[in-house]
Design an enzyme around this catalytic site. Structure first.
Site, PDB file in Angstrom:
ATOM      1  CB  VAL A  60      -1.014   0.041   1.170  1.00  0.00           C
ATOM      2  CG1 VAL A  60      -2.046  -1.064   1.044  1.00  0.00           C
ATOM      3  CG2 VAL A  60      -0.324   0.023   2.526  1.00  0.00           C
ATOM      4  CG  ASN A  86      -6.834  -4.532   7.931  1.00  0.00           C
ATOM      5  OD1 ASN A  86      -7.155  -4.382   9.107  1.00  0.00           O
ATOM      6  ND2 ASN A  86      -5.935  -5.439   7.543  1.00  0.00           N
ATOM      7  CB  SER A 138      -5.416   2.713  16.840  1.00  0.00           C
ATOM      8  OG  SER A 138      -5.023   2.243  18.112  1.00  0.00           O
ATOM      9  CE1 TYR A 151      -0.432   1.316  14.688  1.00  0.00           C
ATOM     10  CE2 TYR A 151      -1.301   1.713  16.895  1.00  0.00           C
ATOM     11  CZ  TYR A 151      -1.403   1.097  15.662  1.00  0.00           C
ATOM     12  OH  TYR A 151      -2.481   0.279  15.389  1.00  0.00           O
ATOM     13  CB  ALA A 152      -0.302   7.753  19.066  1.00  0.00           C
ATOM     14  CB  ALA A 153       1.562  10.789  15.088  1.00  0.00           C
ATOM     15  CB  SER A 154       0.509   6.695  11.867  1.00  0.00           C
ATOM     16  OG  SER A 154       0.148   5.530  12.593  1.00  0.00           O
ATOM     17  CE  LYS A 155      -3.198   2.304  12.612  1.00  0.00           C
ATOM     18  NZ  LYS A 155      -3.872   1.719  11.452  1.00  0.00           N
ATOM     19  CB  ILE A 184      -7.375  -6.492  18.359  1.00  0.00           C
ATOM     20  CG1 ILE A 184      -8.255  -5.226  18.386  1.00  0.00           C
ATOM     21  CG2 ILE A 184      -8.122  -7.659  17.721  1.00  0.00           C
ATOM     22  CD1 ILE A 184      -9.524  -5.292  19.199  1.00  0.00           C
TER      23      ILE A 184
HETATM   24  P1  NAD Z   1      -1.533  -7.733  11.593  1.00  0.00           P
HETATM   25  O1  NAD Z   1      -0.104  -7.359  11.761  1.00  0.00           O
HETATM   26  O2  NAD Z   1      -1.990  -9.074  12.010  1.00  0.00           O
HETATM   27  O3  NAD Z   1      -1.995  -7.491  10.073  1.00  0.00           O
HETATM   28  C1  NAD Z   1      -1.606  -6.359   9.361  1.00  0.00           C
HETATM   29  C2  NAD Z   1      -1.728  -6.641   7.886  1.00  0.00           C
HETATM   30  O4  NAD Z   1      -1.272  -5.506   7.145  1.00  0.00           O
HETATM   31  C3  NAD Z   1      -0.863  -7.815   7.448  1.00  0.00           C
HETATM   32  O5  NAD Z   1      -1.584  -8.597   6.529  1.00  0.00           O
HETATM   33  C4  NAD Z   1       0.331  -7.143   6.789  1.00  0.00           C
HETATM   34  O6  NAD Z   1       0.954  -7.938   5.808  1.00  0.00           O
HETATM   35  C5  NAD Z   1      -0.363  -5.943   6.159  1.00  0.00           C
HETATM   36  N1  NAD Z   1       0.575  -4.885   5.783  1.00  0.00           N
HETATM   37  C6  NAD Z   1       1.490  -4.255   6.557  1.00  0.00           C
HETATM   38  N2  NAD Z   1       2.182  -3.378   5.821  1.00  0.00           N
HETATM   39  C7  NAD Z   1       1.685  -3.426   4.552  1.00  0.00           C
HETATM   40  C8  NAD Z   1       1.982  -2.772   3.344  1.00  0.00           C
HETATM   41  N3  NAD Z   1       2.940  -1.851   3.246  1.00  0.00           N
HETATM   42  N4  NAD Z   1       1.255  -3.080   2.241  1.00  0.00           N
HETATM   43  C9  NAD Z   1       0.290  -3.999   2.300  1.00  0.00           C
HETATM   44  N5  NAD Z   1      -0.049  -4.683   3.408  1.00  0.00           N
HETATM   45  C10 NAD Z   1       0.660  -4.393   4.521  1.00  0.00           C
HETATM   46  O7  NAD Z   1      -2.345  -6.594  12.368  1.00  0.00           O
HETATM   47  P2  NAD Z   1      -3.885  -6.449  12.781  1.00  0.00           P
HETATM   48  O8  NAD Z   1      -3.928  -6.436  14.250  1.00  0.00           O
HETATM   49  O9  NAD Z   1      -4.754  -7.369  12.033  1.00  0.00           O
HETATM   50  O10 NAD Z   1      -4.105  -4.938  12.313  1.00  0.00           O
HETATM   51  C11 NAD Z   1      -4.885  -4.558  11.197  1.00  0.00           C
HETATM   52  C12 NAD Z   1      -5.112  -3.063  11.263  1.00  0.00           C
HETATM   53  O11 NAD Z   1      -5.777  -2.749  12.492  1.00  0.00           O
HETATM   54  C13 NAD Z   1      -3.819  -2.238  11.255  1.00  0.00           C
HETATM   55  O12 NAD Z   1      -4.024  -1.061  10.501  1.00  0.00           O
HETATM   56  C14 NAD Z   1      -3.618  -1.901  12.720  1.00  0.00           C
HETATM   57  O13 NAD Z   1      -2.872  -0.735  12.917  1.00  0.00           O
HETATM   58  C15 NAD Z   1      -5.061  -1.754  13.171  1.00  0.00           C
HETATM   59  N6  NAD Z   1      -5.226  -1.902  14.627  1.00  0.00           N
HETATM   60  C16 NAD Z   1      -4.875  -3.061  15.260  1.00  0.00           C
HETATM   61  C17 NAD Z   1      -5.009  -3.146  16.645  1.00  0.00           C
HETATM   62  C18 NAD Z   1      -4.617  -4.379  17.419  1.00  0.00           C
HETATM   63  O14 NAD Z   1      -4.594  -4.318  18.663  1.00  0.00           O
HETATM   64  N7  NAD Z   1      -4.307  -5.500  16.790  1.00  0.00           N
HETATM   65  C19 NAD Z   1      -5.515  -2.069  17.360  1.00  0.00           C
HETATM   66  C20 NAD Z   1      -5.864  -0.908  16.676  1.00  0.00           C
HETATM   67  C21 NAD Z   1      -5.727  -0.832  15.311  1.00  0.00           C
END
Ligand code: NAD
Length: 243
Positions: A60, A86, A138, A151-155, A184
């Site tokens: 992405v 996502n 987030s 990370y917080a800034a990005s979200k 999560i």
């Molecule tokens: P995860 O690490 O299990 O999955 C993240 C996915 O993003 C993976 O499939 C990874 O390959 C993909 N990815 C990363 N960089 C990429 C790139 N440059 N191009 C394409 N794909 C890419 O994480 P998750 O917990 O399933 O998180 C999914 C989303 O939810 C993320 O944006 C994360 O920041 C957000 N989130 C997660 C949590 C948590 O506690 N797990 C909390 C808040 C927000």
């Protein structure tokens, strides 16, 4: 029950965690789902387990690749109704330890990656004047968190992509919302010690960490007609956690 029969959906970062659970949740109620991953074989394998129509390769951070893939999916299926931006990364660092490449990688993946995806989605949806986009913010982006400034800034930026794009795209029939998950239990948080996980669960009013499915169900609601008058919202899926 939510019915997404006849809808075409794209989920980025769909090979595991919240993305994979979302692809499965959308496919379960009839959507034709295309998921993406950075690795071809993992994307194909994930698509098969989620009941998705295809698993394609996408980084992405590459704006051109995002535009080409989104255009291609819309062309192949005749339209694009749902996009879930996502893909994201989380790397912790205290302020004094933050290096430039951590800032670059986090912002290019979480902020620019989300922006590229929303932009390409909007272009594809504009022709039919209908569509629904969900981005992944987030709880950390809403309240801040020690050791997670980048990370917080990005979200926080991601939440404001949803709020701003919703304002621009509403008249084109396109809704844009964000979910803001709490802690999560996925690969993203697998670095947390058992102690840290228990502490986070203890701070969460519902008394546990969330699952990828908890988040996927809310995303499915937001992209469905059940949420037809909801746009520009950042919806916490956090068990009541306030950091
Ligand atoms: P995860 O690490 O299990 O999955 C993240 C996915 O993003 C993976 O499939 C990874 O390959 C993909 N990815 C990363 N960089 C990429 C790139 N440059 N191009 C394409 N794909 C890419 O994480 P998750 O917990 O399933 O998180 C999914 C989303 O939810 C993320 O944006 C994360 O920041 C957000 N989130 C997660 C949590 C948590 O506690 N797990 C909390 C808040 C927000």
């Amino acid at each position: 029950m939510t019915d997404l029969s006849g809808r075409v959906a794209l989920v980025t970062g769909g090979t595991r965690g919240i993305g994979l659970a979302t692809a499965r949740a959308l496919a379960e109620v009839g959507a034709t789902v295309v998921l993406t991953g950075r690795d071809e074989s993992r994307a194909k394998e994930a698509a098969a387990t989620a009941g998705a129509a295809a698993g394609l390769v996408l980084d992405v951070t590459d704006a051109k690749a995002v535009a080409t893939l989104v255009r291609g999916v819309a062309k192949e299926h005749g339209k694009l109704d749902i996009v879930v931006a996502n893909a994201g990364i989380m790397v912790d660092a205290l302020l004094g330890m933050i290096k430039e490449d951590l800032v670059d990688t986090t912002l290019s993946t979480n902020v620019a990656g989300t922006l590229h995806t929303v932009q390409a989605a909007a272009r594809a949806m504009m022709r039919k004047k209908t569509g629904s986009i969900v981005v992944l913010a987030s709880v950390v982006g809403e309240y801040g968190s020690a050791g997670q400034t980048v990370y917080a800034a990005s979200k926080a930026a991601v939440a404001n992509i949803a709020r701003s794009a919703a304002k621009e795209l509403g008249r084109s029939g396109i809704r844009v919302n964000a979910v803001a998950p709490g802690v999560i239990d996925t690969d993203l948080t697998s670095g947390l010690s058992e102690e840290a996980k228990a502490e986070n669960a203890g701070r969460t009013p519902l008394g546990r960490l969330g699952t990828a499915e908890d988040v996927a169900k809310v995303i499915r609601f937001l992209v469905s007609d059940e949420a037809s008058f909801v746009t520009g919202q950042v919806l916490g899926v956090d068990g009541g956690l306030v950091l």
